[in-house]
Enzyme design. Structure first.
Site, mmCIF file in Angstrom:
data_model
loop_
_atom_site.group_PDB
_atom_site.id
_atom_site.type_symbol
_atom_site.label_atom_id
_atom_site.label_comp_id
_atom_site.label_asym_id
_atom_site.label_seq_id
_atom_site.Cartn_x
_atom_site.Cartn_y
_atom_site.Cartn_z
ATOM 1 N N GLY A 225 19.198 -1.657 36.558
ATOM 2 C CA GLY A 225 19.637 -2.874 38.387
ATOM 3 C C GLY A 225 20.988 -2.037 38.811
ATOM 4 N N ASN A 226 21.928 -2.281 39.596
ATOM 5 C CA ASN A 226 22.872 -2.487 40.660
ATOM 6 C C ASN A 226 23.558 -3.084 40.567
ATOM 7 O OD1 ASN A 226 21.961 -3.847 42.100
ATOM 8 N ND2 ASN A 226 19.989 -2.417 42.650
ATOM 9 N N ARG A 227 24.391 -3.000 40.949
ATOM 10 C CA ARG A 227 25.834 -4.253 41.361
ATOM 11 C C ARG A 227 25.871 -5.431 42.911
ATOM 12 N NH1 ARG A 227 28.838 1.002 40.027
ATOM 13 N NH2 ARG A 227 29.349 1.041 37.923
#
Length: 428
Positions: A225-227
């Site tokens: 995923g990512n932030r």
């Protein structure tokens, strides 16, 4: 939402707007009156000077002592207090913003009639500042033709009437009419204080917005995923809803954010799920905004059970990745193929970093050409920048127009600027 700019440079807020503001919080006699306490605290903790003006009925729900303690200012309901100071005129004259939350059906009717039979109504008549009315009532009262006509009248007069939230009401009832969260109300007020005034001008238009990050499963426990927090996409949905549009928010992995007022939320997990949802919802849309932070790659194969450390070291350390679909480019291609409306406005986002070959804006310009969208909001991202933050900044790119600087501001203020750019090219 029509835009009244206080500066010719997009995103620049006047010095006055940066200073503590004089905010009058009107509170009417509904069960949601207790939530006004959270709104008052939101303003005071931001350094604003707050004056609470309740109706007499509101004091049946929350006492004057509570409002005085939270605001640090005296509370009055009648025009006959502090007559020597001409209080019924002065409070409205000195206000930078007047927000009435909750606003009952009765209060809305009295505003339309121009009544001045208590301090709140007199203040509203005097105020020349932004006035934001936040309804809270049972669904049947909100949908009643009398209330809807009254709301339309207020909007026609330049008063912002915030769309109510959908959710649990008094008792077992559920539906539109719930008071939005305090932070949502406060951010809309601050957006208006920054010079971006509301117009209910997108009625009948459908806006589809993606938000948050996608999750690409490695196994039932782990994912790539990512932030992304989803805040910018949610802010866009909030502002689009206040413009009167039918808003569909396709949400991936996000923080615990309140649902934008009036929006329909469709939750997704992976990029492939996001692509499917966006193609389906965009088929009859007038505006499509790809604000989600999409994972560029996904595992070629996800394990059906948890990969345990020590038993699958090789499997965990060597993950084969495949490229995810380019959703934004796919939407542009779908428009060209006649699968979307010919005049749908497509908006993309570019989260970029610079390197020795160019800066973030250089890469954003290249992406804008490559994607073929109509508007691109470009951000320079990195640790502590944009992702997960309550503020945003960057550039708005459009065809045949120089990049417009978006200076640092709340994501609602940035959302108002993006939608203003969209409105300039939106077919009438």
């Amino acid at each position: 939402m029509g835009i009244v700019k206080r500066s010719r440079i997009i995103g620049r807020v006047t010095d006055q707007a940066k200073q503590p503001s004089n905010i009058v919080v009107g509170v009417c006699g509904g069960i949601a009156a207790y939530k006004a306490c959270h709104l008052i605290r939101n303003f005071t903790e931001a350094g604003d000077n707050v004056r609470v003006v309740p109706t007499q009925a509101a004091l049946n729900f929350v006492g004057a002592a509570t409002f005085e303690a939270l605001s640090g200012n005296p509370v009055s309901t009648t025009v006959f207090d502090a007559v020597d100071e001409v209080q019924h005129v002065r409070v409205g004259q000195e206000a930078d913003a007047l927000v009435i939350a909750p606003a009952t059906a009765d209060a809305i009717a009295r505003l339309v009639a121009g009544r001045a039979d208590d301090l709140l109504m007199a203040t509203a008549l005097v105020a020349t500042c932004p006035v934001i009315v936040v309804p809270a009532m049972h669904t049947e009262m909100w949908l009643n033709p009398a209330t809807q006509d009254n709301v339309a009248t207020l909007r026609r007069r330049g008063i912002t009437v915030m769309e109510p939230a959908h959710g649990r009401l008094t008792g077992k009832d559920t539906g539109p009419g719930r008071l939005p969260d305090a932070e949502q109300i406060a951010e809309l007020v601050r957006t208006e204080l920054a010079g971006y005034r509301s117009q209910h001008d997108w009625v009948g238009k459908k806006v589809v917005i993606s938000a948050g990050g996608t999750q690409e499963d490695m196994d039932p426990v782990r994912y790539i995923g990512n932030r992304s927090s989803g805040r910018q996409g949610f802010a866009l949905a909030e502002i689009a809803s206040q413009r009167g549009a039918e808003v569909v928010l396709v949400a991936g992995n996000t923080e615990q954010l309140p649902t934008p007022s009036g929006a329909r939320v469709r939750n997704i997990g992976s990029t492939v799920e996001l692509e499917t949802a966006m193609q389906e919802e965009a088929a009859d849309a007038d505006i499509v905004i790809m604000a989600a932070a999409v994972s560029d790659y996904r595992p070629a194969k996800a394990a059906t059970s948890k990969m345990k450390k020590g038993q699958a070291d090789e499997e965990l350390s060597r993950i084969e990745l495949v490229e995810n679909p380019d959703i934004l480019r796919g939407l542009v291609d779908a428009r060209e193929a006649g699968k979307l409306k010919d005049d749908v406005v497509i908006v993309g986002f570019a989260a970029e970093t610079g390197d020795e070959n160019g800066d973030a804006l250089d890469y954003a310009k290249q992406k804008f050409v490559r994607k073929g969208c109509d508007v691109l909001m470009a951000n320079e991202v990195g640790k502590g920048k944009v992702f997960g933050q309550k503020s945003n900044e960057g550039w708005i790119l459009r065809k045949d127009v120089e990049p417009q600087v978006v200076e640092s501001g709340s994501k609602q203020v940035v959302a108002a600027q993006i939608l203003a750019a969209v409105n300039e090219i939106l077919p009438s």
